[in-house]
Design a protein around this motif. Structure first.
Motif, mmCIF file in Angstrom:
data_model
loop_
_atom_site.group_PDB
_atom_site.id
_atom_site.type_symbol
_atom_site.label_atom_id
_atom_site.label_comp_id
_atom_site.label_asym_id
_atom_site.label_seq_id
_atom_site.Cartn_x
_atom_site.Cartn_y
_atom_site.Cartn_z
ATOM 1 N N GLN A 95 4.765 -0.452 3.806
ATOM 2 C CA GLN A 95 6.045 0.441 4.210
ATOM 3 C C GLN A 95 5.498 1.705 3.779
ATOM 4 N N SER A 96 6.019 2.566 4.618
ATOM 5 C CA SER A 96 5.472 4.124 4.453
ATOM 6 C C SER A 96 3.967 4.708 4.009
ATOM 7 N N MET A 97 3.085 3.755 4.627
ATOM 8 C CA MET A 97 1.852 3.801 4.359
ATOM 9 C C MET A 97 1.348 5.200 4.979
ATOM 10 N N PHE A 98 1.647 5.397 6.388
ATOM 11 C CA PHE A 98 1.231 6.688 6.951
ATOM 12 C C PHE A 98 2.281 7.744 7.038
ATOM 13 N N TYR A 99 3.307 7.499 6.282
ATOM 14 C CA TYR A 99 4.710 8.185 6.536
ATOM 15 C C TYR A 99 4.015 9.863 6.714
ATOM 16 N N GLY A 100 4.696 10.431 7.661
ATOM 17 C CA GLY A 100 4.664 12.109 7.862
ATOM 18 C C GLY A 100 3.001 12.549 8.039
ATOM 19 N N ILE A 101 2.257 11.566 8.355
ATOM 20 C CA ILE A 101 0.620 12.054 8.458
ATOM 21 C C ILE A 101 0.774 12.461 9.937
ATOM 22 N N SER A 102 0.961 13.598 10.169
ATOM 23 C CA SER A 102 1.056 13.975 11.691
ATOM 24 C C SER A 102 -0.010 14.106 12.643
ATOM 25 N N LEU B 190 0.952 -1.146 -0.033
ATOM 26 C CA LEU B 190 0.148 -0.116 0.091
ATOM 27 C C LEU B 190 0.865 1.320 -0.075
ATOM 28 N N ASN B 191 1.547 1.662 -1.078
ATOM 29 C CA ASN B 191 2.506 2.527 -1.260
ATOM 30 C C ASN B 191 2.907 2.616 -2.827
ATOM 31 N N ASP B 192 3.452 3.628 -3.203
ATOM 32 C CA ASP B 192 3.888 3.960 -4.389
ATOM 33 C C ASP B 192 5.556 3.652 -4.522
ATOM 34 N N LEU B 193 5.818 2.433 -4.531
ATOM 35 C CA LEU B 193 7.409 2.250 -4.539
ATOM 36 C C LEU B 193 8.249 2.544 -5.713
ATOM 37 N N GLU B 194 7.286 2.539 -6.799
ATOM 38 C CA GLU B 194 8.147 3.104 -7.912
ATOM 39 C C GLU B 194 8.537 4.430 -7.705
ATOM 40 N N SER B 195 7.604 5.337 -7.184
ATOM 41 C CA SER B 195 7.981 6.868 -6.966
ATOM 42 C C SER B 195 9.116 6.704 -5.979
ATOM 43 N N VAL B 196 9.176 5.952 -4.998
ATOM 44 C CA VAL B 196 10.136 5.860 -3.835
ATOM 45 C C VAL B 196 11.428 5.463 -4.775
ATOM 46 N N ALA B 197 11.497 4.599 -5.346
ATOM 47 C CA ALA B 197 12.508 3.946 -6.035
ATOM 48 C C ALA B 197 13.365 5.171 -7.064
ATOM 49 N N GLN B 198 12.425 5.849 -7.766
ATOM 50 C CA GLN B 198 12.805 7.172 -8.880
ATOM 51 C C GLN B 198 13.463 8.275 -8.073
ATOM 52 N N ARG C 236 10.120 9.381 0.313
ATOM 53 C CA ARG C 236 8.878 8.692 0.945
ATOM 54 C C ARG C 236 7.579 9.400 0.669
ATOM 55 N N THR C 237 6.565 8.835 0.210
ATOM 56 C CA THR C 237 5.212 9.417 0.323
ATOM 57 C C THR C 237 4.304 8.464 0.757
ATOM 58 N N ALA C 238 3.384 8.976 1.663
ATOM 59 C CA ALA C 238 2.460 7.939 2.316
ATOM 60 C C ALA C 238 1.344 7.211 1.203
ATOM 61 N N GLY C 239 1.155 5.938 1.512
ATOM 62 C CA GLY C 239 0.437 5.214 0.859
ATOM 63 C C GLY C 239 -1.122 5.639 0.800
ATOM 64 N N TYR C 240 -1.642 6.251 1.923
ATOM 65 C CA TYR C 240 -2.940 6.458 2.335
ATOM 66 C C TYR C 240 -3.024 8.137 1.732
ATOM 67 N N THR C 241 -4.035 8.260 0.871
ATOM 68 C CA THR C 241 -4.264 9.927 0.397
ATOM 69 C C THR C 241 -5.239 10.536 0.911
ATOM 70 N N GLY C 242 -6.142 9.842 1.789
ATOM 71 C CA GLY C 242 -7.603 10.381 2.013
ATOM 72 C C GLY C 242 -7.211 11.340 3.282
ATOM 73 N N ASN C 243 -8.375 11.701 3.857
ATOM 74 C CA ASN C 243 -8.624 12.429 4.747
ATOM 75 C C ASN C 243 -8.438 11.874 6.136
ATOM 76 N N ILE C 244 -7.808 12.650 7.066
ATOM 77 C CA ILE C 244 -7.916 12.259 8.625
ATOM 78 C C ILE C 244 -9.081 12.788 9.266
ATOM 79 N N ILE C 245 -9.898 12.225 9.893
ATOM 80 C CA ILE C 245 -10.824 12.779 10.649
ATOM 81 C C ILE C 245 -10.948 12.383 12.113
ATOM 82 N N ASP C 246 -10.940 13.126 12.982
ATOM 83 C CA ASP C 246 -10.871 13.304 14.467
ATOM 84 C C ASP C 246 -9.701 12.237 14.960
#
Length: 324
Positions: free
Chosen positions: A94-101, A46-54, A58-68
């Motif tokens: 791997q890196s699924m929620f990376y940086g979603i503070s 659940l990530n974009d490993l191709e983007s990470v490799a290139q 690191r970018t989070a695999g979850y792109t939705g909203n965080i609610i409460d």
């Protein structure tokens, strides 16, 4: 699950993705909210490993909203893209929620996951989720989760927890099972500045390099298992460490092990013959006293530009007379 997968339909809110996802609760997941990559072993991450490799970013695999403090819905456990003949299990977060503070409460982790590398790194988690049996890699899983204060047992399938809790500054007393088959604890608790104690290390751990470096409030060290080989910088900058543990007979590297342990007091220690490097082991331990017996066959060999015993007790005890 066979019944669930044979009847599931695309999530009604899904507009872009053509994949069908089934969450840990057996319900359809909105796949517009998730990046996913087919791995070489035929399972999904659940990530974009191709983007990470290139890009190396690191970018989070979850792109939705965080609610409460929570994600929308659940984590996909199975995915079927428009090119798949059947549903395929998810094994890597791997890196699924990376940086979603603003993620505060972790969702349920799919039962077939083996890779939790960097999954919750730099998030706002307060409590560690249940880790499923089958997980192997927990490298940097909770790295710099500064609000994390409640931990849960790590299953025995895990072998790597390097940097797992690094810079988790809300941790104080570790009373969980860390997984008896963990072999790598490189920098596991690095920078946990409020850590006071830890009850037990894994029975089979080999690498304790920098495990407690900069744990400035750690007072009593845990027992070091007989399997340990690498203690490079294990307690470096543990400025409140009051006593030193026994050194097992397989340890080879003690470079910087107790460097800057300014409150380390009376010690009674035997350095085993297996040790090959004692560079700056007790340097700047200004209150140390007692007896250290060195059975290691240090030869003056050059390692990293210095001898294997260079500065072992340099600037060590007050007035230079605290040790025998």
């Amino acid at each position: 699950w066979d019944t669930v997968l044979s009847n599931v339909q695309k999530h009604p809110d899904q507009k872009i993705s053509t994949a069908i996802g089934v969450g840990t609760d057996g319900r359809a997941v909105n796949m517009d909210l998730w990046e996913y990559t087919l791995l070489d072993d035929g399972t999904y991450a659940l990530n974009d490993l191709e983007s990470v490799a290139q890009t190396g970013t690191r970018t989070a695999g979850y792109t939705g909203n965080i609610i409460d403090g929570k994600i929308e819905g659940t984590i996909p456990q199975y995915i079927k893209s428009n090119t798949d003949n059947e549903f395929i299990k998810v094994t890597s977060l791997q890196s699924m929620f990376y940086g979603i503070s603003d993620l505060i409460e972790a969702p349920v982790i799919p039962s077939m996951v083996t890779n939790l590398k960097e999954t919750f790194q730099n998030t706002g988690l307060k409590e560690m989720p249940e880790i499923p049996n089958g997980v192997i890699d927990m490298t940097s899983t909770f790295y710099r989760c500064i609000n994390l204060s409640e931990l849960k047992d790590i299953p025995d399938t895990v072998t790597n927890i390097s940097y797992c809790f690094s810079n988790c500054t809300s941790l104080t007393n570790i009373n969980i099972e860390l997984g008896k088959n963990v072999i790598n604890m490189h920098a596991t608790f690095e920078g946990c500045s409020n850590l006071i104690s830890i009850n037990k290390l894994p029975d089979n751990v080999i690498n304790l390099q920098s495990t407690f470096i900069k744990c400035s409030n750690l007072e009593i060290p845990p027992v070091i298992p007989d399997t340990v080989i690498n203690m490079l910088g294990t307690f470096q900058y543990c400025t409140n460490l009051l006593k030193a543990p026994n050194i097992p007979n397989k340890v080879e590297n003690m470079k910087w092990t107790f460097q800057y342990c300014e409150n380390l007091g009376n010690v009674s220690m035997v350095i085993p013959v297996s040790v090959k490097n004692m560079q700056w082991t007790f340097q700047y331990c200004t209150k140390i006293s007692g007896q250290i017996i060195i059975n290691a066959e240090l030869t003056g060999a050059i390692i990293d530009g210095y001898t294997d015993y260079e500065g072992c007790i340099n600037r060590c005890a007050t007035n230079g007379d605290g040790l025998e």
